[in-house]
Design a protein around this motif. Sequence first.
Motif, PDB file in Angstrom:
ATOM      1  N   ALA A  35       0.591  -1.265  -0.072  1.00  0.00           N
ATOM      2  CA  ALA A  35       0.339   0.003  -0.188  1.00  0.00           C
ATOM      3  C   ALA A  35       0.703   1.421   0.304  1.00  0.00           C
ATOM      4  N   VAL A  36       0.741   2.056  -0.791  1.00  0.00           N
ATOM      5  CA  VAL A  36       1.727   3.078  -0.908  1.00  0.00           C
ATOM      6  C   VAL A  36       0.999   4.439  -0.066  1.00  0.00           C
ATOM      7  N   PRO A  37       1.444   5.090   0.817  1.00  0.00           N
ATOM      8  CA  PRO A  37       0.976   6.091   2.079  1.00  0.00           C
ATOM      9  C   PRO A  37       0.864   7.390   1.202  1.00  0.00           C
ATOM     10  N   VAL A  38      -0.448   8.040   1.053  1.00  0.00           N
ATOM     11  CA  VAL A  38      -0.505   8.614   0.802  1.00  0.00           C
ATOM     12  C   VAL A  38      -1.739  10.537   1.638  1.00  0.00           C
ATOM     13  N   GLN A 319     -11.002   4.255  -3.039  1.00  0.00           N
ATOM     14  CA  GLN A 319     -11.849   3.409  -3.474  1.00  0.00           C
ATOM     15  C   GLN A 319     -12.566   3.210  -1.974  1.00  0.00           C
ATOM     16  N   ASN A 320     -13.290   1.983  -1.729  1.00  0.00           N
ATOM     17  CA  ASN A 320     -13.832   1.381   0.073  1.00  0.00           C
ATOM     18  C   ASN A 320     -12.254   0.416  -0.551  1.00  0.00           C
ATOM     19  N   ASP A 321     -11.903  -0.215  -1.348  1.00  0.00           N
ATOM     20  CA  ASP A 321     -11.147  -1.066  -0.973  1.00  0.00           C
ATOM     21  C   ASP A 321      -9.508  -0.506  -1.284  1.00  0.00           C
ATOM     22  N   ASN A 322      -9.621   0.941  -1.034  1.00  0.00           N
ATOM     23  CA  ASN A 322      -8.401   1.203  -0.292  1.00  0.00           C
ATOM     24  C   ASN A 322      -7.447   1.556  -2.035  1.00  0.00           C
ATOM     25  N   THR A 323      -8.170   1.031  -3.277  1.00  0.00           N
ATOM     26  CA  THR A 323      -7.266   1.634  -4.276  1.00  0.00           C
ATOM     27  C   THR A 323      -7.956   2.196  -5.070  1.00  0.00           C
ATOM     28  N   VAL A 324      -7.281   2.995  -5.861  1.00  0.00           N
ATOM     29  CA  VAL A 324      -7.344   4.201  -6.223  1.00  0.00           C
ATOM     30  C   VAL A 324      -7.495   3.779  -7.817  1.00  0.00           C
ATOM     31  N   ARG A 325      -8.366   5.374  -8.439  1.00  0.00           N
ATOM     32  CA  ARG A 325      -8.928   5.061  -9.709  1.00  0.00           C
ATOM     33  C   ARG A 325      -8.432   6.452 -10.051  1.00  0.00           C
ATOM     34  N   GLN A 326      -8.305   6.575 -11.540  1.00  0.00           N
ATOM     35  CA  GLN A 326      -8.872   8.130 -11.871  1.00  0.00           C
ATOM     36  C   GLN A 326      -9.885   8.388 -12.198  1.00  0.00           C
ATOM     37  N   GLN A 327      -9.790   9.940 -11.755  1.00  0.00           N
ATOM     38  CA  GLN A 327     -11.555  10.704 -12.750  1.00  0.00           C
ATOM     39  C   GLN A 327     -11.106  11.106 -13.662  1.00  0.00           C
ATOM     40  N   LYS A 328     -12.005  12.091 -14.217  1.00  0.00           N
ATOM     41  CA  LYS A 328     -11.209  12.706 -15.812  1.00  0.00           C
ATOM     42  C   LYS A 328     -12.895  13.891 -14.661  1.00  0.00           C
ATOM     43  N   LEU A 329     -12.309  15.157 -14.897  1.00  0.00           N
ATOM     44  CA  LEU A 329     -12.994  16.351 -14.091  1.00  0.00           C
ATOM     45  C   LEU A 329     -12.804  17.310 -15.263  1.00  0.00           C
ATOM     46  N   LYS A 330     -13.636  18.123 -15.248  1.00  0.00           N
ATOM     47  CA  LYS A 330     -13.978  19.491 -15.850  1.00  0.00           C
ATOM     48  C   LYS A 330     -13.909  20.819 -15.055  1.00  0.00           C
ATOM     49  N   LYS A 358       3.275   8.667  -6.976  1.00  0.00           N
ATOM     50  CA  LYS A 358       3.838   7.607  -7.285  1.00  0.00           C
ATOM     51  C   LYS A 358       2.309   7.240  -7.445  1.00  0.00           C
ATOM     52  N   LEU A 359       1.146   6.759  -8.124  1.00  0.00           N
ATOM     53  CA  LEU A 359       0.011   6.439  -8.298  1.00  0.00           C
ATOM     54  C   LEU A 359      -0.098   5.800  -9.444  1.00  0.00           C
ATOM     55  N   ARG A 360      -0.922   4.865  -9.951  1.00  0.00           N
ATOM     56  CA  ARG A 360      -0.912   4.163 -11.164  1.00  0.00           C
ATOM     57  C   ARG A 360      -2.504   3.722 -10.556  1.00  0.00           C
ATOM     58  N   GLN A 361      -3.356   3.313 -11.647  1.00  0.00           N
ATOM     59  CA  GLN A 361      -4.839   2.844 -11.895  1.00  0.00           C
ATOM     60  C   GLN A 361      -4.270   1.837 -11.039  1.00  0.00           C
ATOM     61  N   GLY A 362      -5.787   1.677  -9.711  1.00  0.00           N
ATOM     62  CA  GLY A 362      -5.734   0.543  -9.311  1.00  0.00           C
ATOM     63  C   GLY A 362      -4.508   0.144  -8.059  1.00  0.00           C
ATOM     64  N   ALA A 363      -3.971   1.079  -8.230  1.00  0.00           N
ATOM     65  CA  ALA A 363      -2.851   0.636  -7.076  1.00  0.00           C
ATOM     66  C   ALA A 363      -3.369   1.390  -5.399  1.00  0.00           C
ATOM     67  N   SER A 364      -2.791   0.628  -4.694  1.00  0.00           N
ATOM     68  CA  SER A 364      -3.296   0.151  -3.595  1.00  0.00           C
ATOM     69  C   SER A 364      -3.133   1.028  -2.495  1.00  0.00           C
ATOM     70  N   VAL A 365      -3.529   1.540  -1.926  1.00  0.00           N
ATOM     71  CA  VAL A 365      -3.537   3.237  -0.503  1.00  0.00           C
ATOM     72  C   VAL A 365      -3.698   2.949   0.676  1.00  0.00           C
ATOM     73  N   SER A 366      -2.455   3.312   0.963  1.00  0.00           N
ATOM     74  CA  SER A 366      -2.433   3.633   2.799  1.00  0.00           C
ATOM     75  C   SER A 366      -3.114   4.960   2.589  1.00  0.00           C
ATOM     76  N   ALA A 367      -4.646   5.790   2.651  1.00  0.00           N
ATOM     77  CA  ALA A 367      -4.670   7.002   2.920  1.00  0.00           C
ATOM     78  C   ALA A 367      -4.580   7.470   4.290  1.00  0.00           C
ATOM     79  N   GLU A 368      -4.045   8.849   4.544  1.00  0.00           N
ATOM     80  CA  GLU A 368      -4.395   9.891   6.095  1.00  0.00           C
ATOM     81  C   GLU A 368      -5.120  11.238   5.035  1.00  0.00           C
ATOM     82  N   ILE A 369      -6.555  11.209   6.000  1.00  0.00           N
ATOM     83  CA  ILE A 369      -7.214  12.115   5.283  1.00  0.00           C
ATOM     84  C   ILE A 369      -7.217  13.103   5.981  1.00  0.00           C
ATOM     85  N   VAL A 370      -6.553  14.599   5.525  1.00  0.00           N
ATOM     86  CA  VAL A 370      -5.976  15.708   6.559  1.00  0.00           C
ATOM     87  C   VAL A 370      -6.991  16.234   5.656  1.00  0.00           C
ATOM     88  N   SER A 371      -6.540  17.762   5.722  1.00  0.00           N
ATOM     89  CA  SER A 371      -8.010  19.530   6.051  1.00  0.00           C
ATOM     90  C   SER A 371      -6.256  19.958   5.369  1.00  0.00           C
TER      91      SER A 371
END
Length: 373
Positions: A35-38, A319-330, A358-371
């Motif tokens: 898991a990538v720490p982010v 995502q809920n399984d602690n993986t990341v998904r790229q999302q397109k924005l406007k 450090k990320l790519r599509q589907g990578a596992s992460v260890s996410a710290e929620i910050v403000s």
Amino acid sequence: MKKQTTIFALGALLLTTIYSCSDNKAAVQQQAPQAVPVKAVQVQKQHISAIDEYAATVIPLNEVEIRPQISGYITQIFVKDGQQVKKDQKLYEVDRTKYVAAKEQAEANVAIAESNLARIKKDVERYERLIEQDAIAAQQLDYAKADLLSAQSQLTAAKAQLNSAETDLRYSTLTAPFAGTIGISNVRLGAQVSPGQPLLNTISSDDPILVNFTANEKEIPRFNRLMNAENNPDSLFTIQLGDGSIYPMPGKLTIMDRAIGGQTGTIRLRVEFPNPNRDLVPGMSVSLRVINQDYGQQIVIPYKAVTEQMGEYFVYVVQNDNTVRQQKLKLGSLLGSNVAVRSGLEPGQKIVYEGIQKLRQGASVSAEIVSPK
């Protein structure tokens, strides 16, 4: 001896098996993704007022040059430089002497023509009675009628001359065509003037006042909507002055030019502002501030969370399984270190804020929620 050989072979086989299992376990451990720490932030809405700025110039609603329309010398200046004037207030006077005399002469000519016409009318009436009695020749009546037409023409000409003289006399006093502020006079007492020359002064209206700016042709639909909308914010159009202060009164978009500039690809627009204290002076350069569509409750995220790929913008959503998904924005407007999001995210989603490289599509992460600040 044979028994010892067999025992030795079994021991060697057991050691080989143990080492093989150990190597497989290490290989499995190496292959398992770590898991990538982010650091991540939770998406939420904020109340914002995103501003677009345009270089603009202040112009008066009305402006006119004060020029003489007759010849003569300036004999009176009724106002001070920079004075506020009312409609029809006297400004300058050209020597009236000859124009008064010309008017009086024209009035006398009209009186003479009227008297001559009245006399000839009576002659015609008398001749008409006499002709009924065959007391005079018909030719004499014809002459009298011809004289009557001539006298009528002379009266018309005299009245036209009087009208011209009255106009010249009226032009000898120049007055303000509307209320406003007069500039610095270009002439002094005794200056000689002629029709159209020189420019005596300029007067411009003060309140309301206009601000001219140009916008790209792609923005025409937007400004059309703003011009026709009934529920625009009160502070939709504001002004930032040269010293950085904000003019306290909002404006209203009133005019869009009829056509786009062929060489510039822009269109001219005008915003009207109240100007009771004359804080806005014609010719001023100001920054016109326009609230854009990123107004009110909008999703706002840190701009450093955004990545760009071939002109498109993305974030990594946790995502809920602690993986990341790229999302397109406007994206919308930049707001300091943040940016408004017009589409692509919903409140409550978590996006990666730090550690994106450090990320790519589907990578596992260890996410710290910050403000983020």
